[in-house]
Scaffold this motif. Sequence first.
Motif, mmCIF file in Angstrom:
data_model
loop_
_atom_site.group_PDB
_atom_site.id
_atom_site.type_symbol
_atom_site.label_atom_id
_atom_site.label_comp_id
_atom_site.label_asym_id
_atom_site.label_seq_id
_atom_site.Cartn_x
_atom_site.Cartn_y
_atom_site.Cartn_z
ATOM 1 N N VAL A 1 -14.010 -25.970 1.299
ATOM 2 C CA VAL A 1 -13.582 -25.263 0.104
ATOM 3 C C VAL A 1 -13.796 -26.196 -1.079
ATOM 4 C CG1 VAL A 1 -11.621 -24.215 -1.057
ATOM 5 C CG2 VAL A 1 -11.883 -23.970 1.401
ATOM 6 N N LEU A 2 -14.413 -25.651 -2.095
ATOM 7 C CA LEU A 2 -14.693 -26.439 -3.282
ATOM 8 C C LEU A 2 -14.396 -25.584 -4.500
ATOM 9 C CD1 LEU A 2 -15.894 -29.299 -3.656
ATOM 10 C CD2 LEU A 2 -18.122 -28.232 -3.900
ATOM 11 N N ARG A 3 -13.691 -26.161 -5.453
ATOM 12 C CA ARG A 3 -13.391 -25.438 -6.687
ATOM 13 C C ARG A 3 -14.670 -25.203 -7.477
ATOM 14 N NH1 ARG A 3 -8.436 -29.183 -8.655
ATOM 15 N NH2 ARG A 3 -6.927 -28.392 -7.160
ATOM 16 N N LEU A 68 -24.010 -20.668 -1.642
ATOM 17 C CA LEU A 68 -22.684 -21.201 -1.970
ATOM 18 C C LEU A 68 -22.707 -22.362 -2.957
ATOM 19 C CD1 LEU A 68 -21.265 -21.210 1.652
ATOM 20 C CD2 LEU A 68 -20.790 -19.544 -0.147
ATOM 21 N N LYS A 123 -20.571 -26.707 -6.830
ATOM 22 C CA LYS A 123 -20.177 -25.305 -6.772
ATOM 23 C C LYS A 123 -20.349 -24.731 -8.168
ATOM 24 C CE LYS A 123 -17.633 -21.921 -4.818
ATOM 25 N NZ LYS A 123 -17.819 -21.307 -3.550
#
Length: 125
Positions: A1-3, A68, A123
Motif C-alpha cells: 500500500v502506497l499513498r 498501479l 504512486k
Amino acid sequence: VLRPGGRAVVMVYHRGLWNFYACGVARALLRGMLPGSDALHRIAQQVTDGAIARFYSAADWTRLAAPLFRVERCEVYGSKSEIVPLPGGPLKDRVLEWVPDALGRLLTHRLRLGCFLVAHMAKER
C-alpha cells in the motif's frame, strides 16, 4: 500500500541475456541437462533464495507495475561472482581472484549483466 505521491524501491530478479539465459545454459550443460526453457527455469530456481522466484526484464516489470505505479527508473545490480558461470568452489574462487572488483561492477551494473532489478517507482497523485 502506497499513498498517492508516495515512492517505493523494489528489488526483483532480473531476467537478462547473460544472467538468465547464457549462465542458465552453461549451468544446465554442467549438470548434464538439455538447456530448454524448463531446464532454465529449474536452474534459475536453484540459484535463488526462494522456493519460487520470478524473473523480469525491465520492460516486463514496467508493464506489470504500470496499472498501479509510475516506474521512474530500473537499475540492474549484481555481484562479481555472477559473471563467472562456474559452480561455487575452489576453481571459481581462484578465477574470481583475478577479476578486478571494478570490472565486476562494470559488467553487472553498467552493462546490466547482474541478477537484481531495482525499480524506483511512485504512486500517481
